[in-house]
Enzyme design. Sequence first.
Site, short mmCIF file in Angstrom:
data_model
loop_
_atom_site.label_atom_id
_atom_site.label_comp_id
_atom_site.label_asym_id
_atom_site.label_seq_id
_atom_site.Cartn_x
_atom_site.Cartn_y
_atom_site.Cartn_z
N GLN A 94 45.37 33.72 34.11
CA GLN A 94 44.78 32.38 34.20
C GLN A 94 43.26 32.32 34.25
OE1 GLN A 94 47.17 29.73 37.26
NE2 GLN A 94 47.35 31.80 37.75
N HIS A 112 44.79 30.35 30.03
CA HIS A 112 43.88 28.96 30.25
C HIS A 112 42.51 28.93 29.26
CE1 HIS A 112 45.75 27.90 34.36
NE2 HIS A 112 46.55 27.48 33.45
N CYS A 143 30.52 21.74 14.14
CA CYS A 143 31.22 22.53 13.08
C CYS A 143 30.64 22.10 11.90
CB CYS A 143 32.74 22.05 13.38
SG CYS A 143 33.72 22.93 12.22
N THR A 181 46.26 34.08 43.17
CA THR A 181 46.56 32.91 42.70
C THR A 181 47.15 31.92 43.79
OG1 THR A 181 47.31 31.28 40.91
CG2 THR A 181 48.61 33.42 41.23
P1 OAD Z 1 42.48 29.27 43.17
O1 OAD Z 1 40.83 29.17 43.33
O2 OAD Z 1 43.31 28.04 43.27
O3 OAD Z 1 43.11 30.54 44.11
C1 OAD Z 1 42.58 31.81 44.19
C2 OAD Z 1 43.57 32.63 44.98
O4 OAD Z 1 42.90 33.76 45.20
C3 OAD Z 1 43.47 32.10 46.55
O5 OAD Z 1 44.87 32.03 46.85
C4 OAD Z 1 42.83 33.05 47.16
O6 OAD Z 1 43.27 33.30 48.28
C5 OAD Z 1 42.86 34.10 46.51
N1 OAD Z 1 41.69 35.36 46.63
C6 OAD Z 1 40.32 35.07 47.01
N2 OAD Z 1 39.83 36.26 46.88
C7 OAD Z 1 40.74 37.31 46.88
C8 OAD Z 1 40.65 38.89 46.71
N3 OAD Z 1 39.59 39.29 46.75
N4 OAD Z 1 41.84 39.31 46.19
C9 OAD Z 1 42.94 38.60 46.24
N5 OAD Z 1 43.16 37.26 46.31
C10 OAD Z 1 42.11 36.65 46.32
O7 OAD Z 1 42.73 30.29 41.70
P2 OAD Z 1 44.01 30.02 40.88
O8 OAD Z 1 45.12 30.07 41.52
O9 OAD Z 1 43.69 31.17 39.75
O10 OAD Z 1 42.47 26.44 35.69
O11 OAD Z 1 43.70 28.65 39.82
C11 OAD Z 1 44.21 28.46 39.00
C12 OAD Z 1 43.71 27.46 38.10
O12 OAD Z 1 43.27 26.39 38.76
C13 OAD Z 1 42.70 28.14 37.15
O13 OAD Z 1 43.05 28.82 36.26
C14 OAD Z 1 41.78 27.01 36.91
C15 OAD Z 1 42.02 25.97 38.12
O14 OAD Z 1 41.65 24.77 37.86
C16 OAD Z 1 41.90 25.80 34.83
O15 OAD Z 1 40.64 25.52 34.80
C17 OAD Z 1 42.73 25.07 33.85
#
Ligand code: OAD
Length: 233
Positions: A94, A112, A143, A181
């Site tokens: 993502q 994404h 463009c 995530t």
């Molecule tokens: P989030 O910011 O929602 O979640 C990040 C996750 O990573 C959380 O559960 C944290 O606990 C975890 N985390 C933080 N530091 C970490 C580390 N060092 N090791 C492991 N885990 C860690 O991000 P996403 O779930 O990726 O979409 O968000 C999904 C989508 O929401 C993104 O792609 C973006 C956003 O809106 C778009 O922009 C379309």
Amino acid sequence: MLTISPSDRVFVLAGAGVSAESGIPTFRGVNGLWRNYRIEEVASPHAWNRDPRLIWEFYSMRRRVAAAAKPNPAHFALAKLEQTLGERMFLCTQNVDNLHEQAGSKNVIHMHGELFKSRCDRCNLPPFRDTNIYDPPAELPRCDCGGRIRPHICWFGEVPFDLDRIFHALDECTVFMAVGTSGVVEPAASFVAHVGGRARTIYIGAEEPANASAFTGCHLGKAGEILPRLLSE
Ligand code: OAD
């Protein structure tokens, strides 16, 4: 250690937590992007039509941060897993940065979009590499067709990229691993339910995701510390 047999097919869903140790802010964490910016102002087609300059300001800031970042041990562990498994591994991220590629991953699905690509908002010009910083008051990029050049990012209300390939890989996988995530953004949050009961489902991340109950195993901690250990032969 995670046991992967020669007949296993591994689907990895990566999230912002994978790049956190590289200095790229997550979205919903303490200093997360969505704590400081309103999604509807910087990540929706409506916002683009209302204020494209603000959008480019936001994505220019993100390009600056991502351009300075280097892959961390989590990215390298996933690249190494691909070297071992070849086409039996499917990496769906993502994340819009290019740290998986910098770590050596060859086949990365960016559901994404990609921060260092842009496309026309009017014609069918394919997405192209674009590392430019478009900070106002410079002219907005255009463009040849007269349309506006926009970031190649999936905004809220838009359909993620490569869903056909993604669901095909989900249907084939025997191991599903989500890393860093939060399990709240669809459709990615439901991938684990899609494979549940058929594939082993493992979560690796700093804290329990919203969809934790759908996983058979959770490893809580930093991806850069857990992944290399879990995936070492
Ligand atoms: P989030 O910011 O929602 O979640 C990040 C996750 O990573 C959380 O559960 C944290 O606990 C975890 N985390 C933080 N530091 C970490 C580390 N060092 N090791 C492991 N885990 C860690 O991000 P996403 O779930 O990726 O979409 O968000 C999904 C989508 O929401 C993104 O792609 C973006 C956003 O809106 C778009 O922009 C379309």
